[in-house]
Design an enzyme around this catalytic site. Sequence first.
Site, PDB file in Angstrom:
ATOM      1  N   LYS A 108      -7.789  -5.303  -3.354  1.00  0.00           N
ATOM      2  CA  LYS A 108      -6.953  -4.128  -3.081  1.00  0.00           C
ATOM      3  C   LYS A 108      -7.561  -3.421  -1.883  1.00  0.00           C
ATOM      4  CE  LYS A 108      -3.366  -1.885  -4.743  1.00  0.00           C
ATOM      5  NZ  LYS A 108      -2.163  -2.385  -5.442  1.00  0.00           N
ATOM      6  N   ASP A 121       1.842  -1.336  -1.124  1.00  0.00           N
ATOM      7  CA  ASP A 121       1.632  -0.503  -2.329  1.00  0.00           C
ATOM      8  C   ASP A 121       2.133   0.876  -1.915  1.00  0.00           C
ATOM      9  OD1 ASP A 121       0.200  -0.507  -5.137  1.00  0.00           O
ATOM     10  OD2 ASP A 121      -0.536   1.310  -4.179  1.00  0.00           O
TER      11      ASP A 121
HETATM   12  P1  NDP Z   1       6.107   3.976  -2.918  1.00  0.00           P
HETATM   13  O1  NDP Z   1       5.208   4.577  -1.902  1.00  0.00           O
HETATM   14  O2  NDP Z   1       7.286   3.184  -2.482  1.00  0.00           O
HETATM   15  O3  NDP Z   1       6.633   5.109  -3.919  1.00  0.00           O
HETATM   16  C1  NDP Z   1       5.738   5.881  -4.645  1.00  0.00           C
HETATM   17  C2  NDP Z   1       6.510   6.929  -5.422  1.00  0.00           C
HETATM   18  O4  NDP Z   1       5.622   7.573  -6.321  1.00  0.00           O
HETATM   19  C3  NDP Z   1       7.105   8.005  -4.555  1.00  0.00           C
HETATM   20  O5  NDP Z   1       8.245   8.520  -5.156  1.00  0.00           O
HETATM   21  C4  NDP Z   1       5.989   9.030  -4.516  1.00  0.00           C
HETATM   22  O6  NDP Z   1       6.428  10.351  -4.243  1.00  0.00           O
HETATM   23  C5  NDP Z   1       5.469   8.947  -5.940  1.00  0.00           C
HETATM   24  N1  NDP Z   1       4.037   9.290  -5.922  1.00  0.00           N
HETATM   25  C6  NDP Z   1       3.039   8.646  -5.270  1.00  0.00           C
HETATM   26  N2  NDP Z   1       1.870   9.260  -5.450  1.00  0.00           N
HETATM   27  C7  NDP Z   1       2.138  10.315  -6.215  1.00  0.00           C
HETATM   28  C8  NDP Z   1       1.341  11.337  -6.754  1.00  0.00           C
HETATM   29  N3  NDP Z   1       0.016  11.390  -6.539  1.00  0.00           N
HETATM   30  N4  NDP Z   1       1.969  12.246  -7.496  1.00  0.00           N
HETATM   31  C9  NDP Z   1       3.307  12.184  -7.756  1.00  0.00           C
HETATM   32  N5  NDP Z   1       4.102  11.247  -7.282  1.00  0.00           N
HETATM   33  C10 NDP Z   1       3.528  10.328  -6.526  1.00  0.00           C
HETATM   34  O7  NDP Z   1       5.130   3.098  -3.865  1.00  0.00           O
HETATM   35  P2  NDP Z   1       5.501   1.937  -4.874  1.00  0.00           P
HETATM   36  O8  NDP Z   1       6.817   2.187  -5.490  1.00  0.00           O
HETATM   37  O9  NDP Z   1       5.246   0.654  -4.178  1.00  0.00           O
HETATM   38  O10 NDP Z   1       4.350   2.102  -5.964  1.00  0.00           O
HETATM   39  C11 NDP Z   1       4.505   2.910  -7.126  1.00  0.00           C
HETATM   40  C12 NDP Z   1       3.497   2.472  -8.167  1.00  0.00           C
HETATM   41  O11 NDP Z   1       3.730   1.088  -8.503  1.00  0.00           O
HETATM   42  C13 NDP Z   1       2.034   2.552  -7.763  1.00  0.00           C
HETATM   43  O12 NDP Z   1       1.254   2.833  -8.905  1.00  0.00           O
HETATM   44  C14 NDP Z   1       1.727   1.132  -7.304  1.00  0.00           C
HETATM   45  O13 NDP Z   1       0.348   0.832  -7.366  1.00  0.00           O
HETATM   46  C15 NDP Z   1       2.528   0.352  -8.337  1.00  0.00           C
HETATM   47  N6  NDP Z   1       2.835  -1.023  -7.982  1.00  0.00           N
HETATM   48  C16 NDP Z   1       3.551  -1.316  -6.839  1.00  0.00           C
HETATM   49  C17 NDP Z   1       3.860  -2.621  -6.551  1.00  0.00           C
HETATM   50  C18 NDP Z   1       4.713  -2.990  -5.391  1.00  0.00           C
HETATM   51  O14 NDP Z   1       5.103  -4.163  -5.299  1.00  0.00           O
HETATM   52  N7  NDP Z   1       5.072  -2.073  -4.507  1.00  0.00           N
HETATM   53  C19 NDP Z   1       3.379  -3.736  -7.384  1.00  0.00           C
HETATM   54  C20 NDP Z   1       2.734  -3.308  -8.622  1.00  0.00           C
HETATM   55  C21 NDP Z   1       2.457  -2.000  -8.858  1.00  0.00           C
HETATM   56  P3  NDP Z   1       6.171  10.973  -2.790  1.00  0.00           P
HETATM   57  O15 NDP Z   1       7.233  10.387  -1.917  1.00  0.00           O
HETATM   58  O16 NDP Z   1       6.298  12.426  -2.997  1.00  0.00           O
HETATM   59  O17 NDP Z   1       4.786  10.580  -2.384  1.00  0.00           O
END
Ligand code: NDP
Length: 464
Positions: A137, A177
């Site tokens: 990571k 991510d």
């Molecule tokens: P994105 O950046 O596309 O979206 C993240 C979302 O979560 C946004 O809506 C963001 O809001 C919100 N968010 C992020 N950080 C925070 C925080 N500290 N507090 C509140 N809201 C938050 O990321 P992903 O959708 O790719 O990832 C989301 C989760 O899924 C993570 O935990 C990631 O590790 C996990 N994941 C992702 C994978 C992938 O293929 N993308 C694979 C497996 C797991 P805002 O816009 O306000 O920041």
Amino acid sequence: MSVLTHPGVKAPGDYIESVMISVKAKNPAEPEFHQAVAEVFDSLRLVLSKHPEYQSARLLERIVEPERVIMFRVPWFDDQGEIQINRGFRIEMNSAIGPYKGGLRFHPSVNLGILKFLAFEQVFKNSLTTLPMGGGKGGSDFDPKGKSDNEVMRFCQSFMTELQRHIGPDTDVPAGDIGVGGREIGFLFGQYKRLRNEFTGVLTGKGLGWGGSLIRPEATGYGCVYFASEMLKTKKDTLEGKLCLVSGSGNVSQYTVEKLLDLGAKPITVSDSNGVIYDPDGIDREKLAFIIDLKNVKRGRIRDYADHYKKAIFMPTDIKLEHNPLWNIKADCAFPSATQNEITAKDAANLLKNGIKLVAEGANMPSTLDATKLFLDAKILYGPAKAANAGGVATSGLEMAQNSARLSWTREEVDDRLHKIMIAIHRNCFETAEKYGTPGNLVNGANIGGFLKVANAMLDQGLV
Ligand code: NDP
């Protein structure tokens, strides 16, 4: 005496406790890493009593130690010509079963401990996918929010200028991510190609025209919903008509909502770090298209949804508070898809009080240890992240396979493989939980199932 034996095998609980004490002492101020290790170790009690050879080979001490940690300076110029400095990281955690594989996160909260927790989780998740991928990571404390495309490009180019020394299609293959989507992967790939003069599958999540796989953007969300369907099947139930809570509004959330709609469920929430949208009428395909445009193109805030759809309610949140109103809305199923520790014990209690039947984790480690315990004690269907969200990295593995073969599979073919992988992961977790005496406990099933393959490979490969 073999180099793999070690005198004085302790009772499993004592062994785990002694390693945990050392993990905390050697990695101070990394609470997320401690949490991820503690959760896996708790499940491994059941394994260690049957397999003392892991303790003799000091497997736990070895598996918590990254094979390599790379930390570097990322200097770049902003649009005003000012110098900006960020910190870059890559944690190469474990390569026992394949090249390091795992995403890059760009978010101001990124630090060594958070990336170590994510890399540690990734090792077991990748093992569960059935594909040959080790765990890694990386990322940066860079915040893409509010930055111009040119600033994001200059940052990505500087980040890759250093990272390219350490990665490669057979060594370490990063992906996206939080904060790293198609735009960032494009800039990172372009710089890698320029510096190395090679066109290889060094990153996954690439654009379709230059080596990407169909279904990769959808894979984590789709996979999580496939996993939820498998959990419901064990109760002879389906997602049809179920009210569903989804948090976040990024990549994972968007495609979770889409697949829920495909399967006849009714998603009623999304969120971002500023607040929650509750739409009692349900988020349909037209509203989802609005969210995708808002987040991926306009890069706006989710509160705009409530300005556009008047029956929806916006509730502001603060992630630092002890609870989030999203988890206090009555529903059948919950899909946390934003970030780590977004479901506290209080949130879990609210969900259970309102009769939640299923929690499938799209985000990594979204539930605190206390929240996880509440779900397990209540014996609801609980799909832990390293199993439920493994569809993303599994499809990255499929992208690597297509790149190696210089082929592109159809959408149907990739989706079918993803679906079968999610069924296989669920079956592995379900059967492993039963075999180790905790039927229905998919946390134990995922941790043990993921661990065994990696641990046995480490034993086979000697003390490296
Ligand atoms: P994105 O950046 O596309 O979206 C993240 C979302 O979560 C946004 O809506 C963001 O809001 C919100 N968010 C992020 N950080 C925070 C925080 N500290 N507090 C509140 N809201 C938050 O990321 P992903 O959708 O790719 O990832 C989301 C989760 O899924 C993570 O935990 C990631 O590790 C996990 N994941 C992702 C994978 C992938 O293929 N993308 C694979 C497996 C797991 P805002 O816009 O306000 O920041």
